[in-house]
Design a protein around this motif. Structure first.
Motif, PDB file in Angstrom:
ATOM      1  N   ALA A   5       0.166  -4.952   2.213  1.00 38.60           N
ATOM      2  CA  ALA A   5       0.048  -5.563   3.593  1.00 38.60           C
ATOM      3  C   ALA A   5      -1.803  -5.360   3.962  1.00 38.60           C
ATOM      4  CB  ALA A   5       0.839  -4.825   4.556  1.00 38.60           C
ATOM      5  N   SER A   6      -2.131  -4.234   3.115  1.00 37.94           N
ATOM      6  CA  SER A   6      -3.461  -3.986   3.261  1.00 37.94           C
ATOM      7  C   SER A   6      -4.309  -4.732   2.349  1.00 37.94           C
ATOM      8  CB  SER A   6      -3.836  -2.710   3.335  1.00 37.94           C
ATOM      9  OG  SER A   6      -3.405  -2.035   2.073  1.00 37.94           O
ATOM     10  N   SER A   7      -3.858  -5.607   1.607  1.00 36.97           N
ATOM     11  CA  SER A   7      -4.817  -6.137   0.365  1.00 36.97           C
ATOM     12  C   SER A   7      -5.645  -7.015   0.873  1.00 36.97           C
ATOM     13  CB  SER A   7      -3.770  -6.815  -0.571  1.00 36.97           C
ATOM     14  OG  SER A   7      -4.536  -7.431  -1.459  1.00 36.97           O
ATOM     15  N   PRO A   8      -7.035  -6.885   0.547  1.00 32.59           N
ATOM     16  CA  PRO A   8      -8.042  -7.987   1.211  1.00 32.59           C
ATOM     17  C   PRO A   8      -8.038  -9.327   0.441  1.00 32.59           C
ATOM     18  CG  PRO A   8      -9.047  -6.376  -0.491  1.00 32.59           C
ATOM     19  CD  PRO A   8      -7.636  -6.102  -0.607  1.00 32.59           C
TER      20      PRO A   8
ATOM     21  N   ARG B 214      -0.289  -1.219  -1.418  1.00 33.75           N
ATOM     22  CA  ARG B 214      -0.066  -1.195  -0.059  1.00 33.75           C
ATOM     23  C   ARG B 214      -0.372  -2.799   0.082  1.00 33.75           C
ATOM     24  NH1 ARG B 214      -3.152   1.566   3.865  1.00 33.75           N
ATOM     25  NH2 ARG B 214      -1.553   0.864   5.294  1.00 33.75           N
TER      26      ARG B 214
ATOM     27  N   ARG C 152      -5.074 -11.394   0.329  1.00 30.07           N
ATOM     28  CA  ARG C 152      -3.833 -12.104   0.505  1.00 30.07           C
ATOM     29  C   ARG C 152      -4.219 -13.626   0.611  1.00 30.07           C
ATOM     30  NH1 ARG C 152      -0.171  -9.311   4.472  1.00 30.07           N
ATOM     31  NH2 ARG C 152      -2.121  -8.904   5.267  1.00 30.07           N
TER      32      ARG C 152
END
Length: 383
Positions: free
Chosen positions: A254-257, A252, A259
């Motif tokens: 978009a939820s990667s810490p 996922r 980025r």
């Protein structure tokens, strides 16, 4: 069974080839699981009274007839296939665009070739009349990792194979005689920068964008024509994978810490397929020269090239008698293993290159029959 060299084969011969192929494809043998089909091949030729040698899950059937010795021709194929799909698990005959085809996993790559080799080898009239001694080489592990391919081990453990006059590798070639093969390198290029916060990238250096210039060059210049013995090959450079170690986005993104991290390391896998105008060492030097210090280079896989050997008399004889189009093998095949031990080798088979590894893989029956006629034309011809 003895087939003539004309193009009008009997219906019984056509049916025989189709029946053989359906039977051969019915025994699915994915890479690493070739034991059962090797058992079947050993049992078949032992029952026929042939001399059979087994190396791992590979099988050699020795058809030499003793004195006087005749030039030895190897009929070569691999037993393994890639995993089947629901569209090709059940072998069957269908009509596609008005043509009869055999649908099955491995139908083109390369069980159709194996069937031609086995049918010719089992034709005792052909073997008696042929100017050549024949041997079958059906080996395991071709579709997997190079170090698990058993052909090199077979050539080491059965030394008389290395004295063959010619090896015919019946890979899918669309009915062409495809000479030589490309060599190949896989290299991991590591671009080293400095990791930083994406809000303050001046505190580091973005390794990902550092790779941009090199990748743009590959995009502009990744295919080069090379002629060898009058045959057109192509050098091909491809970036096939890329990653930032430890900063992968995961399932996922978009939820990667992570980025908001400028990567300090960026790695690219480059696959260089090179024409047989030079060897592996020269190709590796060429790759390093092209990178030109912009990244570290670790070559992780090397596959040797094979020259076309068009000037060899037996290769010329094959081309003349088979009377099929001649082209380069724009890929790697095990003709390179034979080149390593000095055996002339070529690729010729009924399979369709575009069907290899496809869902619903098939081979046209007309192609199977035509290749059988042409192969026999060579095997029956004066040496």
């Amino acid at each position: 069974m003895s087939a003539g060299t004309g193009t009008d084969l009997s219906a019984s011969t056509r049916d025989d080839l189709v029946g053989r192929l359906l039977e051969h494809c019915a025994q699915v043998c994915t890479t690493g699981d070739e034991g059962p089909i090797a058992d079947t091949v050993v049992a078949r030729y032992t029952e026929l009274g042939e001399e059979v040698l087994r190396v791992g899950h590979s099988v050699v059937v020795d058809g030499r007839r003793g004195e006087p010795a005749r030039p030895l021709v190897l009929l070569v194929g691999h037993l393994d296939v890639v995993p089947p799909t629901d569209a090709d698990l059940e072998p069957r005959v269908e009509s596609r665009d008005g043509a009869e085809v055999v649908v099955a996993r491995g139908a083109s790559d390369m069980k159709a070739g194996n069937v031609l080799a086995m049918a010719a080898f089992e034709d005792h009239d052909l073997r008696e009349a042929s100017p050549y001694d024949l041997a079958l080489v059906l080996y395991a592990g071709e579709e997997g990792a190079a170090d698990a391919n058993e052909l090199r081990e077979v050539l080491a453990e059965v030394p008389w194979l290395r004295g063959a006059a010619l090896a015919i590798v019946l890979e899918p070639t669309d009915g062409e005689v495809q000479l030589g093969c490309l060599g190949g390198l896989h290299a991991v290029l590591t671009f080293e920068g400095q990791q930083a916060h994406s809000a303050r990238p001046w505190h580091g250096r973005n390794a990902l964008t550092m790779a941009g210039e090199f990748l743009a060059e590959l995009d502009r210049d990744h295919v080069r024509d090379v002629e060898v013995d009058g045959i057109a090959y192509r050098d091909v450079w491809s970036a096939t994978q890329a990653w930032t170690p430890g900063l992968e986005p995961g399932p996922r993104p978009a939820s990667s810490p992570v980025r908001n991290v400028v990567p300090g390391t960026f790695m690219v896998n480059v696959n260089f397929r090179f024409a047989p105008s030079r060897g592996v060492e020269q190709a590796e030097a060429e790759l390093r020269e092209r990178v030109d210090g912009r990244a570290s280079v670790e070559v992780v896989d090397r596959s040797p090239e094979a020259p076309p050997r068009l000037s060899d008399p037996i290769v010329q004889a094959f081309v003349r008698r088979v009377d099929a189009p001649v082209a380069a093998k724009q890929a790697w095949t095990d003709v390179a293993r034979f080149a390593e031990v000095g055996v002339p080798a070529l690729n010729y088979g009924p399979g369709l290159t575009g069907q290899a590894h496809q869902r619903g893989e098939y081979v046209p029956v007309d192609a199977l029959v035509a290749a059988d006629v042409r192969l026999r034309a060579f095997l029956q011809a004066p040496a």
